[in-house]
Enzyme design. Structure first.
Site, PDB file in Angstrom:
ATOM      1  N   HIS A 274      22.126  49.183  11.999  1.00 56.36           N
ATOM      2  CA  HIS A 274      22.459  49.780  10.704  1.00 56.36           C
ATOM      3  C   HIS A 274      21.324  50.651  10.170  1.00 56.36           C
ATOM      4  CE1 HIS A 274      25.857  47.156  10.897  1.00 56.36           C
ATOM      5  NE2 HIS A 274      25.116  46.071  10.797  1.00 56.36           N
TER       6      HIS A 274
ATOM      7  N   HIS B 158      30.842  45.773  20.031  1.00 56.18           N
ATOM      8  CA  HIS B 158      30.714  45.538  18.588  1.00 56.18           C
ATOM      9  C   HIS B 158      29.676  46.483  17.987  1.00 56.18           C
ATOM     10  CE1 HIS B 158      30.769  43.427  14.765  1.00 56.18           C
ATOM     11  NE2 HIS B 158      29.461  43.598  14.761  1.00 56.18           N
TER      12      HIS B 158
ATOM     13  N   ASP C  41      30.164  49.071  14.959  1.00 49.69           N
ATOM     14  CA  ASP C  41      29.295  49.175  13.785  1.00 49.69           C
ATOM     15  C   ASP C  41      28.896  50.625  13.522  1.00 49.69           C
ATOM     16  OD1 ASP C  41      29.199  46.527  12.985  1.00 49.69           O
ATOM     17  OD2 ASP C  41      27.306  46.086  13.980  1.00 49.69           O
TER      18      ASP C  41
ATOM     19  N   HIS D  64      32.363  46.931   8.939  1.00 48.32           N
ATOM     20  CA  HIS D  64      33.580  46.665   9.706  1.00 48.32           C
ATOM     21  C   HIS D  64      34.790  47.309   9.032  1.00 48.32           C
ATOM     22  CE1 HIS D  64      31.456  42.737  11.184  1.00 48.32           C
ATOM     23  NE2 HIS D  64      30.850  43.837  11.580  1.00 48.32           N
TER      24      HIS D  64
END
Length: 335
Positions: free
Chosen positions: A301, A274, A278, A115
């Site tokens: 991720h 969101h 990311d 973030h």
């Protein structure tokens, strides 16, 4: 200046000066004046808050750094420990967050940096020293908005060094057996992202979003979007030592078709937005901004990091533009 976890949400604060050419832009020569420049912040700024997964209270200070320094973390609670460069090949874990560590001391790590990295990417911050007294960045409100607010409070300083951009020369694609994928492909200019998600929870479902990465679009569309979790997963995560600092103040919690947060969602597509945010943070671990297009489906991720490793696995995939002098990050990228 110190900002605590109790500081209210301030995504609406948009100083006009951030959208104009800074008055202190170095006038080196006529050609250089048209080139993008490296940036840092004008003054140190501190925030205090709990880590999403550790549940520990952390104090983190962002400080200006010289040109070609890059984004570098320092664990000040471990005196004498080696600094950790925010770089894709320093990523050691991608389970529910992006975790980096120094390759010479893997125990010296910082978790949940995505973030903060997203806010730095959107603001064009090239160089920064980050002092932190624990193993995880503060989660604050679970989005990038309060990190963006910190940068606004500290101010952005233009540096007398041109910025290097990574231009993607051919399509690079990585995927998982479940159909999730992430890819970077050539683009005529700038950096644009498109992502889609597909969750069984009816409250989330299938969503998609696309946008070019500009500071204004980042703030208006994705920066304020919070991390999320299904209620049924929380106990299992905590048994694994994760999500110990999570709460309805810093995460969206869903159960079937219900959002359990009293205030509801900040946007109907907050979940996919969101995920796009990311990706903005994870991809900045390339060490530079991109001239490229990103596409992802159910990417997280892990896939984002695998994509960067695939890009830099071959010099035929990319080249540096905008600066003939290779920075330290560029040298590492070619290693």
């Amino acid at each position: 200046m110190q900002i605590t976890a109790e500081t209210p949400f301030k995504a609406s604060i948009l100083p006009p000066s951030l959208f104009k050419t800074p008055s202190d832009l170095p006038a080196l020569n006529q050609n250089a004046s048209r080139m993008p420049w490296q940036h840092t912040i004008k003054q140190p700024i501190t925030c205090v808050g709990v880590g999403l997964h550790t549940g520990r209270q952390m104090r983190m200070t962002l400080s200006p750094a010289p040109a070609d320094h890059g984004i570098v973390f320092h664990r000040i609670d471990l005196p004498g420990s080696a600094p950790i460069e925010a770089r894709y090949d320093n990523v050691i874990c991608t389970r529910l967050s992006t975790v980096i560590a120094n390759e010479l001391a893997p125990e010296v790590r910082v978790a949940t940096i995505e973030h903060l990295m997203a806010a730095l990417h959107a603001n064009g911050i090239s160089n920064l020293r980050i002092d932190i007294d624990g193993p995880e960045t503060p989660v604050l409100d679970g989005s990038a908005a309060e990190f963006d607010f910190l940068i606004q409070c500290a101010g952005v300083a233009t540096q007398a060094a041109p910025r290097t951009v990574i231009e993607i020369l051919r399509r690079v694609h990585v995927e998982d057996p479940n159909g999730a994928f992430a890819e970077l492909r050539p683009a005529r200019s700038g950096f644009a992202l498109a992502i889609s998600i597909d969750f069984t929870a009816p409250a989330i479902g299938h969503q998609r979003h696309a946008m070019p990465l500009t500071l204004q679009r980042f703030r208006q569309e994705v920066g304020f979007c919070r991390t999320f979790v299904e209620r049924k997963e929380i106990e299992a995560l905590q048994n694994m030592g994760l999500a110990r600092g999570g709460s309805l103040h810093n995460a969206i919690v869903v159960e079937d078709d219900h959002v359990l947060n009293p205030g509801g969602l900040r946007h109907p597509k907050e979940f996919v937005r969101h995920k796009l945010m990311d990706a903005v943070g994870d991809l900045y671990l390339a060490g530079h901004a991109f001239k490229a297009g990103f596409m992802g489906h159910k990417s997280g991720h892990g896939l984002n990091n695998r994509l960067l490793r695939a890009v830099f696995a071959s010099s035929e995939n990319w080249r540096l533009v905008g600066n003939e002098v290779h920075s330290k990050a560029a040298i590492h990228a070619t290693a």
